[in-house]
Design a protein around this motif. Structure first.
Motif, mmCIF file in Angstrom:
data_model
loop_
_atom_site.group_PDB
_atom_site.id
_atom_site.type_symbol
_atom_site.label_atom_id
_atom_site.label_comp_id
_atom_site.label_asym_id
_atom_site.label_seq_id
_atom_site.Cartn_x
_atom_site.Cartn_y
_atom_site.Cartn_z
ATOM 1 N N LYS A 31 0.838 -1.205 0.000
ATOM 2 C CA LYS A 31 0.000 0.000 0.000
ATOM 3 C C LYS A 31 0.869 1.250 0.000
ATOM 4 O O LYS A 31 0.581 2.224 -0.694
ATOM 5 C CB LYS A 31 -0.923 -0.028 1.224
ATOM 6 N N ARG A 35 1.130 4.346 -2.811
ATOM 7 C CA ARG A 35 1.086 5.774 -2.470
ATOM 8 C C ARG A 35 2.299 6.514 -3.033
ATOM 9 O O ARG A 35 2.166 7.577 -3.619
ATOM 10 C CB ARG A 35 0.996 5.976 -0.964
ATOM 11 N N ILE A 58 -6.275 5.180 -0.774
ATOM 12 C CA ILE A 58 -5.791 3.972 -1.425
ATOM 13 C C ILE A 58 -6.547 2.777 -0.866
ATOM 14 O O ILE A 58 -6.657 2.607 0.345
ATOM 15 C CB ILE A 58 -4.272 3.808 -1.223
ATOM 16 N N ALA A 67 -6.363 3.864 -6.297
ATOM 17 C CA ALA A 67 -6.372 5.074 -5.463
ATOM 18 C C ALA A 67 -7.412 6.036 -6.005
ATOM 19 O O ALA A 67 -7.539 6.211 -7.220
ATOM 20 C CB ALA A 67 -5.000 5.727 -5.480
ATOM 21 N N TYR A 83 -2.792 0.832 -10.093
ATOM 22 C CA TYR A 83 -1.360 0.590 -9.892
ATOM 23 C C TYR A 83 -0.928 -0.610 -10.722
ATOM 24 O O TYR A 83 -1.589 -1.643 -10.722
ATOM 25 C CB TYR A 83 -1.094 0.329 -8.411
#
Length: 116
Positions: A31, A35, A58, A67, A83
């Motif tokens: 995670k 970010r 997220i 996100a 992602y």
């Protein structure tokens, strides 16, 4: 007999705790990577400042992470980024109004081109 049972239960709890800790830490690291990749994309590639962003949320998705970014000048629009773990990049996936309605292309200030 009692000592063996208590020892087995104690060892089982320790193993379960350590495995849980490992998976939680692994999830947190992934995670955090999402970010960092998103912030790199927004601040370095797209030249936004932290003052331009109202929030970044997220979430764990079915096939990885996504996100949701809300910009200060369009607080009723949610921009969703996905992602890509293979190259640690993000791309803008979809755009919707916060209330769930579709957002038309004419009113979107932060719409990005689709990735190639």
């Amino acid at each position: 007999m009692k000592k063996t049972t208590i020892f087995t239960i104690l060892i089982s709890f320790i193993v379960i705790f350590l495995v849980s800790l490992y998976f939680f830490n692994s999830f947190s690291n992934k995670k955090n990577q999402v970010r960092l990749s998103l912030e790199d994309h927004l601040y370095e590639n797209m030249d936004y400042s932290k003052d331009d962003i109202k929030s970044i949320d997220i979430n764990n998705a079915k096939f990885g992470f996504h996100a949701v970014v809300i910009f200060n000048d369009e607080s009723d629009i949610a921009y969703t980024y996905m992602y890509r773990p293979e190259n640690k990049t993000v791309y803008q996936h979809s755009v919707n109004k916060i209330n769930g309605d579709d957002a038309s292309d004419t009113e979107l200030k932060h719409l990005e081109e689709e990735p190639k």
